[in-house]
Design a protein around this motif. Structure first.
Motif, mmCIF file in Angstrom:
data_model
loop_
_atom_site.group_PDB
_atom_site.id
_atom_site.type_symbol
_atom_site.label_atom_id
_atom_site.label_comp_id
_atom_site.label_asym_id
_atom_site.label_seq_id
_atom_site.Cartn_x
_atom_site.Cartn_y
_atom_site.Cartn_z
ATOM 1 N N UNK A 41 -26.303 1.869 22.472
ATOM 2 C CA UNK A 41 -27.720 2.159 21.790
ATOM 3 C C UNK A 41 -27.949 1.168 20.920
ATOM 4 N N UNK A 42 -29.190 0.673 20.562
ATOM 5 C CA UNK A 42 -29.596 -0.126 19.672
ATOM 6 C C UNK A 42 -29.321 0.375 18.253
ATOM 7 N N UNK A 43 -29.673 1.567 18.142
ATOM 8 C CA UNK A 43 -29.387 2.186 16.903
ATOM 9 C C UNK A 43 -28.029 3.174 16.935
ATOM 10 N N UNK A 44 -26.964 2.850 16.456
ATOM 11 C CA UNK A 44 -25.758 3.660 16.753
ATOM 12 C C UNK A 44 -25.669 5.185 16.144
ATOM 13 N N UNK A 118 -29.684 3.254 25.911
ATOM 14 C CA UNK A 118 -30.628 3.576 25.055
ATOM 15 C C UNK A 118 -31.238 2.543 24.313
ATOM 16 N N UNK A 119 -32.565 2.092 24.824
ATOM 17 C CA UNK A 119 -33.382 1.015 24.407
ATOM 18 C C UNK A 119 -34.244 1.444 23.571
#
Length: 128
Positions: A41-44, A118-119
C-alpha cells in the motif's frame, strides 16, 4: 531407496526463503508448502484480520496432482556408496524450494502467492 553417504566440500548460500530446505544426506519424504499473501500500500495502514488466506480462491482451490498412467521403468547403477560434491553455490532459495544432495523417496513442493497492491487515486494523494 538406496542409502548413500553424501559429502559436500563447500556450500555457499546467501538466503533461504520460507518453507525451503537445504538437505545434505538421505531423506525419505520432503514436503515443503508455502502460502504468501503480499500486500503493498502507498499508505501503510493495516487492520487486524483484514487479509485472510481463506478469503482468496488462490489458497482454497485444490491442486490437481498429475496421475501417471504409463508404466515407469528406471534402471540405476550406483558405482559407489557415496555422493561427492565439491562446491555448491546458491544465491537464493525461493519459497518451497529444495537444495538436496542425497537420495530421496518422495518429494512434494507447493507455493501459492497472491499479490495485492492498493494504489491511492490522485484525489486521495492530494488530501495528504
Amino acid at each position: 531407496m538406496a542409502k548413500r553417504t553424501s559429502h559436500v566440500q563447500s556450500l555457499t548460500n546467501i538466503s533461504v526463503d520460507t518453507s525451503s530446505v537445504i538437505q545434505i544426506g538421505d531423506s525419505k519424504v520432503l514436503d515443503a508448502v508455502s502460502n504468501v499473501l503480499a500486500v503493498q500500500r502507498e499508505k501503510a495502514i493495516f487492520y487486524e484480520n483484514e487479509f485472510l488466506f481463506r478469503d482468496y480462491f488462490t489458497f482454497c482451490e485444490p491442486i490437481d496432482v498429475p496421475v501417471i498412467t504409463e508404466p515407469l521403468e528406471i534402471t540405476t547403477c550406483h558405482e559407489t556408496s557415496a555422493i561427492c560434491v565439491n562446491k555448491v553455490r546458491v544465491n537464493f532459495l525461493a519459497a518451497s524450494s529444495v537444495l538436496h544432495v542425497g537420495s530421496n523417496e518422495s518429494i512434494c513442493l507447493g507455493s501459492r502467492v497472491k499479490n495485492i497492491r492498493h494504489i491511492m487515486k490522485d484525489a486521495d494523494k492530494n488530501q495528504k
